[in-house]
Design a protein around this motif. Structure first.
Motif, PDB file in Angstrom:
ATOM      1  N   ALA A  55      -4.673   8.749  -4.869  1.00  0.00           N
ATOM      2  CA  ALA A  55      -3.633   7.763  -4.551  1.00  0.00           C
ATOM      3  C   ALA A  55      -4.008   6.874  -3.373  1.00  0.00           C
ATOM      4  CB  ALA A  55      -2.308   8.479  -4.282  1.00  0.00           C
ATOM      5  N   LEU A  56      -4.567   7.453  -2.326  1.00  0.00           N
ATOM      6  CA  LEU A  56      -4.904   6.680  -1.126  1.00  0.00           C
ATOM      7  C   LEU A  56      -5.954   5.615  -1.437  1.00  0.00           C
ATOM      8  CD1 LEU A  56      -4.120   6.713   1.892  1.00  0.00           C
ATOM      9  CD2 LEU A  56      -6.203   8.017   2.301  1.00  0.00           C
ATOM     10  N   PHE A  57      -7.003   6.013  -2.144  1.00  0.00           N
ATOM     11  CA  PHE A  57      -8.070   5.081  -2.518  1.00  0.00           C
ATOM     12  C   PHE A  57      -7.524   3.975  -3.423  1.00  0.00           C
ATOM     13  CE2 PHE A  57     -11.371   3.733  -5.494  1.00  0.00           C
ATOM     14  CZ  PHE A  57     -12.394   3.359  -4.630  1.00  0.00           C
ATOM     15  N   LEU A  58      -6.770   4.354  -4.446  1.00  0.00           N
ATOM     16  CA  LEU A  58      -6.248   3.380  -5.399  1.00  0.00           C
ATOM     17  C   LEU A  58      -5.236   2.441  -4.747  1.00  0.00           C
ATOM     18  CD1 LEU A  58      -5.786   5.715  -8.514  1.00  0.00           C
ATOM     19  CD2 LEU A  58      -7.637   4.072  -8.095  1.00  0.00           C
ATOM     20  N   ALA A  59      -4.434   2.974  -3.803  1.00  0.00           N
ATOM     21  CA  ALA A  59      -3.443   2.139  -3.120  1.00  0.00           C
ATOM     22  C   ALA A  59      -4.123   1.068  -2.273  1.00  0.00           C
ATOM     23  CB  ALA A  59      -2.539   3.014  -2.251  1.00  0.00           C
ATOM     24  N   ASN A 101       2.215   8.859  -6.718  1.00  0.00           N
ATOM     25  CA  ASN A 101       2.612  10.258  -6.563  1.00  0.00           C
ATOM     26  C   ASN A 101       3.809  10.638  -7.425  1.00  0.00           C
ATOM     27  OD1 ASN A 101       1.167  12.016  -4.334  1.00  0.00           O
ATOM     28  ND2 ASN A 101       1.110   9.908  -3.604  1.00  0.00           N
ATOM     29  N   LEU A 102       4.398   9.665  -8.108  1.00  0.00           N
ATOM     30  CA  LEU A 102       5.490   9.963  -9.033  1.00  0.00           C
ATOM     31  C   LEU A 102       4.982  10.515 -10.366  1.00  0.00           C
ATOM     32  CD1 LEU A 102       7.791   6.824  -8.510  1.00  0.00           C
ATOM     33  CD2 LEU A 102       8.159   9.141  -7.634  1.00  0.00           C
ATOM     34  N   PHE A 103       3.692  10.259 -10.662  1.00  0.00           N
ATOM     35  CA  PHE A 103       3.117  10.707 -11.928  1.00  0.00           C
ATOM     36  C   PHE A 103       2.771  12.190 -11.866  1.00  0.00           C
ATOM     37  CE2 PHE A 103       2.425   6.163 -12.038  1.00  0.00           C
ATOM     38  CZ  PHE A 103       2.696   5.838 -13.359  1.00  0.00           C
ATOM     39  N   LYS A 104       2.783  12.832 -13.010  1.00  0.00           N
ATOM     40  CA  LYS A 104       2.426  14.246 -13.085  1.00  0.00           C
ATOM     41  C   LYS A 104       0.916  14.456 -13.069  1.00  0.00           C
ATOM     42  CE  LYS A 104       6.587  15.817 -15.511  1.00  0.00           C
ATOM     43  NZ  LYS A 104       7.142  16.482 -16.711  1.00  0.00           N
ATOM     44  N   VAL A 125       0.842  -1.203   0.000  1.00  0.00           N
ATOM     45  CA  VAL A 125       0.000   0.000   0.000  1.00  0.00           C
ATOM     46  C   VAL A 125       0.877   1.253   0.000  1.00  0.00           C
ATOM     47  CG1 VAL A 125      -1.704   1.322   1.310  1.00  0.00           C
ATOM     48  CG2 VAL A 125      -1.944  -1.153   1.114  1.00  0.00           C
ATOM     49  N   ILE A 126       1.884   1.260   0.866  1.00  0.00           N
ATOM     50  CA  ILE A 126       2.787   2.416   0.927  1.00  0.00           C
ATOM     51  C   ILE A 126       3.518   2.592  -0.398  1.00  0.00           C
ATOM     52  CG2 ILE A 126       4.856   3.345   2.059  1.00  0.00           C
ATOM     53  CD1 ILE A 126       3.900   1.897   4.625  1.00  0.00           C
ATOM     54  N   ALA A 127       3.977   1.471  -0.999  1.00  0.00           N
ATOM     55  CA  ALA A 127       4.676   1.543  -2.285  1.00  0.00           C
ATOM     56  C   ALA A 127       3.758   2.081  -3.382  1.00  0.00           C
ATOM     57  CB  ALA A 127       5.198   0.151  -2.664  1.00  0.00           C
ATOM     58  N   ALA A 128       2.473   1.656  -3.355  1.00  0.00           N
ATOM     59  CA  ALA A 128       1.515   2.139  -4.355  1.00  0.00           C
ATOM     60  C   ALA A 128       1.286   3.635  -4.211  1.00  0.00           C
ATOM     61  CB  ALA A 128       0.196   1.381  -4.223  1.00  0.00           C
ATOM     62  N   ILE A 129       1.202   4.130  -2.958  1.00  0.00           N
ATOM     63  CA  ILE A 129       1.021   5.568  -2.730  1.00  0.00           C
ATOM     64  C   ILE A 129       2.211   6.345  -3.285  1.00  0.00           C
ATOM     65  CG2 ILE A 129       0.899   7.364  -0.942  1.00  0.00           C
ATOM     66  CD1 ILE A 129      -0.684   5.357   0.771  1.00  0.00           C
ATOM     67  N   ILE A 130       3.418   5.842  -3.012  1.00  0.00           N
ATOM     68  CA  ILE A 130       4.633   6.504  -3.526  1.00  0.00           C
ATOM     69  C   ILE A 130       4.638   6.479  -5.053  1.00  0.00           C
ATOM     70  CG2 ILE A 130       7.158   6.361  -3.637  1.00  0.00           C
ATOM     71  CD1 ILE A 130       7.046   5.162  -0.777  1.00  0.00           C
ATOM     72  N   PHE A 131       4.327   5.313  -5.634  1.00  0.00           N
ATOM     73  CA  PHE A 131       4.347   5.162  -7.089  1.00  0.00           C
ATOM     74  C   PHE A 131       3.364   6.104  -7.776  1.00  0.00           C
ATOM     75  CE2 PHE A 131       2.640   2.982 -10.900  1.00  0.00           C
ATOM     76  CZ  PHE A 131       3.815   2.943 -11.667  1.00  0.00           C
TER      77      PHE A 131
END
Length: 446
Positions: free
Chosen positions: A208-212, A197-200, A189-195
């Protein structure tokens, strides 16, 4: 955000499908944050699935009612902005502490919950009173005090989030705390949030939170830790039942709750100011002051109403300001749709059923980020203050006392019981210390 072009202003009505899309983005930005406080509190207090499901459902339903009141002013009540409300994270740690205290007094789950809701309803009068005396209130609780209390809330919650990452108190009791599967789910979940947030793409960041959490649930499904099966013990529809758990008041809980309500009022002022900014509304003058006054008043009334419907206090959600800024839609009509969606979702137990099946470690990964952001908000508030010897001394003493009591509450065990019960919360101990020092130290000390 202040230079954002608005395509639809406060009183304009977007085309239906565009309004539906904007409302859906608002829901994605806030949905997990609305259900998580209730889920965490109930899990930590050992509330059964049926009652937990009801509280989760009513948190959505009450958030919808609260948003309607806030958006569509009823006389002096409400800001009149597209200001979405949801269950406040500020109360998670104090409510868990209060619930454990009440259980130690011998109350069963229904009595405990009824007492918590009743006390919260009475203490909601704090925000109602504050709304009528905003200038005086802001002198007693300055941004320095507010920043300290928000930081204490965030730091207190981080420990709860970390326990969830390891599988919760149940995992601690059975010796499986911190097992590799739970750490992997939380880490995903944490990795998905970081990933994300890398997108523009800003919409991905907001969602991000919901999708993670969705990513974490899918991984848990393939690992056999999540099932989409319906819990048939839950009814087909959750009809709102006021005072389902009864009602009571515990006077030892009043001061901790009052302090958190006071800080929530300050946050509401900040959130409504941000909503005015992104909605291209005035940030000064009589109209602006009436929005602040009505918004804080609505916050108090909404928290009172939430207690009637057996769920926890409501407050304005700041993440929805980002949706307004990105979409260029500040229309109150969109807010109406969001409120109606929240109320409808709260009526159907399938949502609560879904939430109850989410492994605690997945929630832990999400909440660790959310709780860290609360602490970061406290730091951001403090960063706006001029750092002097006076402010450093107030911050140092308040954090030292607050975190010290939070980690070792037994230091108060030989004091009178009423003192122990009131100050056993680090948030209260540190917050009252900050208020006292802020009032007695002269401003000119540098």
């Amino acid at each position: 955000m202040q230079n954002t072009q608005l395509f639809y202003s406060l009183e304009q009505k977007p085309p239906f499908f565009k309004a539906i899309f904007a409302a859906f983005v608002h829901l994605m930005a806030m949905f997990i944050a609305v259900i998580t406080p209730s889920l965490l509190i109930c899990k930590e207090l050992g509330v059964n699935d049926m009652d937990t499901g009801r509280i989760i459902a009513m948190s959505l339903f009450a958030s919808g009612i609260a948003s309607l009141i806030q958006i569509y002013k009823i006389g002096p009540i409400g800001s009149g902005l597209l200001s979405i409300q949801g269950t406040s994270f500020n109360f998670v740690a104090p409510i868990i502490t209060a619930g454990l205290l009440l259980k130690n007094k011998g109350l069963d789950d229904a009595q405990m919950l009824g007492t918590i809701f009743g006390t919260l309803m009475m203490c909601a009068l704090t925000e109602i009173l504050i709304s009528q005396f905003l200038p005086l209130f802001k002198k007693a609780i300055s941004p320095l005090v507010s920043g300290i209390v928000v930081l204490l809330i965030g730091l207190s919650l981080i420990n709860i989030g970390l326990i969830s990452v390891g599988g919760g108190y149940e995992a601690k009791s059975n010796g499986s705390f911190g097992n590799l599967k739970d750490l992997f789910l939380a880490g995903s979940v944490i990795a998905a949030i970081i990933f994300l947030n890398l997108f523009k793409n800003s919409y991905l960041k907001i969602s991000a939170l919901f999708l993670a959490v969705v990513v974490g649930v899918l991984i848990a499904y393939f690992l056999g830790d999540f099932s989409f099966q319906m819990n048939y013990q839950l009814p087909l529809v959750f009809l709102p039942q006021p005072f389902y758990f009864g009602i009571g008041i515990d006077w030892s809980l009043v001061l901790p709750f009052v302090l958190v309500y006071a800080v929530t009022s300050l946050e509401t002022i900040g959130d409504i100011s941000a909503t005015c900014e992104v909605s291209h509304q005035k940030l000064e003058g009589r109209e602006y002051f009436l929005r602040l006054k009505g918004g804080v008043l609505a916050n108090g009334i909404n928290s009172f109403v939430s207690g009637i419907f057996n769920t926890f206090p409501n407050s304005c959600f700041s993440q929805n300001n980002g949706v307004i800024a990105l979409s260029g839609i500040a229309s109150r009509y969109v807010g109406l749709l969001v409120a109606l969606f929240l109320m409808l979702l709260g009526l159907f137990p399938v949502i609560a059923n879904f939430a109850l099946q989410i492994p605690q470690s997945i929630l832990g990964g999400a909440t660790l980020v959310m709780f860290g952001s609360i602490a970061a908000t406290g730091v951001r508030i403090l960063a706006k203050e001029k750092i002097t010897r006076r402010s450093i001394l107030i911050i140092s003493l308040s954090l030292g006392i607050g975190l010290g009591v939070n980690n070792n509450p037994d230091i108060l065990q030989f004091l009178p019981k009423w003192v122990e019960s009131v100050f056993s919360s680090g948030i209260v101990a540190g917050g009252l210390c900050a208020i006292f020092l802020n009032l007695i130290f002269p401003k000119e000390v540098v």
